[in-house]
Design an enzyme around this catalytic site. Structure first.
Site, PDB file in Angstrom:
ATOM      1  N   PHE A 154       0.759  -1.263  -0.015  1.00  0.00           N
ATOM      2  CA  PHE A 154       0.190   0.143  -0.096  1.00  0.00           C
ATOM      3  C   PHE A 154       0.781   1.131  -0.129  1.00  0.00           C
ATOM      4  O   PHE A 154       1.513   1.382   0.829  1.00  0.00           O
ATOM      5  CB  PHE A 154      -0.874   0.073   1.298  1.00  0.00           C
ATOM      6  CG  PHE A 154      -1.989   1.196   1.238  1.00  0.00           C
ATOM      7  CD1 PHE A 154      -3.179   1.201   0.328  1.00  0.00           C
ATOM      8  CD2 PHE A 154      -1.652   2.563   1.736  1.00  0.00           C
ATOM      9  CE1 PHE A 154      -4.053   2.383   0.239  1.00  0.00           C
ATOM     10  CE2 PHE A 154      -2.376   3.696   1.428  1.00  0.00           C
ATOM     11  CZ  PHE A 154      -3.442   3.501   0.742  1.00  0.00           C
ATOM     12  N   ASP A 239       9.246   3.091   2.104  1.00  0.00           N
ATOM     13  CA  ASP A 239       7.996   3.826   2.381  1.00  0.00           C
ATOM     14  C   ASP A 239       7.882   3.733   3.988  1.00  0.00           C
ATOM     15  O   ASP A 239       7.223   2.847   4.487  1.00  0.00           O
ATOM     16  CB  ASP A 239       7.007   3.334   1.654  1.00  0.00           C
ATOM     17  CG  ASP A 239       5.645   4.110   1.753  1.00  0.00           C
ATOM     18  OD1 ASP A 239       5.707   4.951   2.724  1.00  0.00           O
ATOM     19  OD2 ASP A 239       4.765   4.155   1.129  1.00  0.00           O
ATOM     20  N   LYS A 268       2.143  10.845   7.166  1.00  0.00           N
ATOM     21  CA  LYS A 268       1.220  10.640   8.305  1.00  0.00           C
ATOM     22  C   LYS A 268       1.632  11.402   9.757  1.00  0.00           C
ATOM     23  O   LYS A 268       1.381  12.477   9.927  1.00  0.00           O
ATOM     24  CB  LYS A 268       1.106   9.059   8.500  1.00  0.00           C
ATOM     25  CG  LYS A 268       0.407   8.551   7.501  1.00  0.00           C
ATOM     26  CD  LYS A 268      -0.199   7.178   7.890  1.00  0.00           C
ATOM     27  CE  LYS A 268      -1.318   6.800   6.739  1.00  0.00           C
ATOM     28  NZ  LYS A 268      -1.034   5.897   5.604  1.00  0.00           N
TER      29      LYS A 268
HETATM   30  C1  LIG Z   1      -0.933   5.939   4.189  1.00  0.00           C
HETATM   31  C2  LIG Z   1       0.201   5.312   3.263  1.00  0.00           C
HETATM   32  C3  LIG Z   1       0.400   6.017   1.944  1.00  0.00           C
HETATM   33  C4  LIG Z   1      -0.245   7.302   1.569  1.00  0.00           C
HETATM   34  O1  LIG Z   1      -0.630   8.205   2.424  1.00  0.00           O
HETATM   35  P1  LIG Z   1      -1.671   9.423   2.075  1.00  0.00           P
HETATM   36  O2  LIG Z   1      -1.352  10.356   2.789  1.00  0.00           O
HETATM   37  O3  LIG Z   1      -3.020   8.756   2.514  1.00  0.00           O
HETATM   38  O4  LIG Z   1      -1.584   9.786   0.647  1.00  0.00           O
HETATM   39  C5  LIG Z   1       1.547   5.624   1.600  1.00  0.00           C
HETATM   40  N1  LIG Z   1       2.260   4.692   1.775  1.00  0.00           N
HETATM   41  C6  LIG Z   1       2.040   4.052   2.925  1.00  0.00           C
HETATM   42  C7  LIG Z   1       3.019   2.988   3.693  1.00  0.00           C
HETATM   43  C8  LIG Z   1       0.804   4.309   3.891  1.00  0.00           C
HETATM   44  O5  LIG Z   1       0.616   3.568   5.022  1.00  0.00           O
END
Ligand SMILES: *Cc1c(COP(=O)(O)O)cnc(C)c1O
Length: 413
Positions: A154, A239, A268
């Site tokens: 994700f 990420d 986040k």
């Molecule tokens: C939440 C998340 C995203 C996307 O972040 P948004 O602020 O919702 O665009 C990307 N990578 C990971 C691992 C995430 O948990």
């Protein structure tokens, strides 16, 4: 003719003009403090989702709010057409925080920081950077760059990012999809090695797959991933949008394995639960391929974001949040293991204050469990099927954490 109203229509009627891209639990929040939130009827709940880890420091953290309030009274937005007085301090502080996990920093090279807003934008920025680096520096043939990603990933919701999702709900209906991605199983270093070739400019992975249900890869995986990328002269992009900033008991999840990435995406919790703040942090020779005009963002690095982001970095500098995540996390995992032993859970896994739980689908779905928890004053969210994720704010009290696990036990009975 309409004997029954389908659930989606009933919800649509309830929500009026709001688009239906979420199916929230039936609760309407109105205030929050620390690990607790209150709904419009005055009921209180322990928040075990913490905004998918955007609220690592809890609701309305006093220090972060003070930084935001002070900045609101000074300068909120400037655009990148001009500098402002917090832009470089924010970049310097974040670069310093990321030193332990950025390649080259061990030789004294200061990491570079590119501020954006949302997580998906940070990932898009990393993808663009990797492609441009591939063409400009590695000499990959035009339009041929590939990036290797993991099944179950994700990374956000943009058209390019959903192009390499393996979740049909996230992907189907949004084509034509962006080419140039190869998908391998998560946690399988040999499959990764086999997928990398001379067109591969980067490997993009979550250190621990959050949305997939807090999936922690095998012990030797990350060092092997690093070696594969080094051997192939491909960039390692980690990420850390969900795993980073204290959640795992370390500042960054990569520290669990002593691995350095070439680019790291953050988001986040970087916004302190106040506003969206994201960034790519990485090797200056890699991020340096982006020159004026090649990439940008109206809101990226705005004064309010930098004020809050600086305060977040400050929060993390003492290591106290990380230590709480380690200690409370050990306690949480021990208690969850008991629930597995007694058969109330099929499996629990995770690290730090971050857990994925699998319920026996014959007993209830993840959604049903979350609805029961809601009734017991605990907010949690299923990821998919019978898996739910617990990610309490790192500021939660030990007693409140125990209360939450007591209620989870009750909900499972
Ligand atoms: C939440 C998340 C995203 C996307 O972040 P948004 O602020 O919702 O665009 C990307 N990578 C990971 C691992 C995430 O948990």
């Amino acid at each position: 003719m309409t004997a029954t109203i389908p659930a989606a229509d009933a919800q649509a009627a309830h929500e009026g003009p709001l688009a239906h891209n979420y199916h929230p639990l039936p609760v309407t929040l109105t205030s929050g403090e620390g690990a607790w939130v209150r709904d419009v009827d005055g009921r209180t709940y322990l928040d075990l989702l913490a905004g998918y880890s955007a609220l690592n420091f809890g609701h309305r953290h006093p220090g972060l709010l003070a930084a935001a309030h002070a900045q609101l009274d000074r300068l909120t937005l400037s655009s990148r057409a001009f500098d402002h007085d917090l832009l470089h301090p924010f970049a310097a502080a974040l670069a310093d925080l990321a030193r332990p996990v950025v390649a080259g920093a061990e030789h004294g090279r200061t990491p570079m920081v590119l501020p954006m807003n949302t997580g998906a934008e940070a990932v898009e920025t990393a993808i663009k950077t990797a492609r441009k680096w591939g063409y400009d520096v590695r000499g990959v043939a035009p339009e041929r760059a590939t990036i290797v990603v993991a099944a179950g990933n994700f990374h956000g919701r943009t058209t390019t990012i959903v192009s390499f999702s393996t979740d049909p709900e996230a992907r189907e209906g949004f084509g034509p999809h962006t080419p140039g991605f190869r998908i391998v199983p998560f946690g399988d270093a040999e499959a990764l090695r086999a997928a990398v070739d001379e067109t591969t400019v980067a490997v993009l992975l979550e250190p621990i797959q959050g949305e997939q249900g807090v999936v922690v890869p095998p012990e030797g995986y990350w060092p092997a991933v690093r070696q594969i990328c080094t051997d192939a002269d491909a960039l390692l992009i980690a990420d850390e949008i969900q795993s980073g900033l204290g959640r795992t008991g370390t500042t960054f999840a990569l520290e669990l394995w002593g691995v350095r990435a070439d680019l790291i995406t953050l988001g986040k919790a970087l916004g302190g639960g106040v506003l969206p703040v994201s960034a790519v942090v990485g090797r200056p020779d890699v991020l340096g391929v982006l020159t004026p005009g090649t990439h940008g963002s109206t809101f990226g690095g705005n004064p309010l974001a930098c004020a809050v982001g600086l305060a977040v970095v400050e929060e993390l500098r003492t290591g106290a949040h990380q230590e709480r995540a380690r200690n409370l996390g050990a306690h949480l995992h021990a208690r969850l293991a008991t629930l597995v032993d007694t058969g109330l859970l099929v499996e629990s896994r995770g690290v730090g204050l971050w857990a994925g739980l699998d319920v026996d689908p014959a007993r209830m779905t993840g959604r049903e469990l979350c609805e029961r928890l809601l009734g017991l004053g605990v907010l949690a969210k299923d990821t998919h099927g019978s898996t739910i994720r617990l990610a309490p704010p790192l500021v939660i009290d030990a007693a409140d954490l125990d209360l939450a696990v007591d209620r989870l036990t009750q909900a499972l009975r």
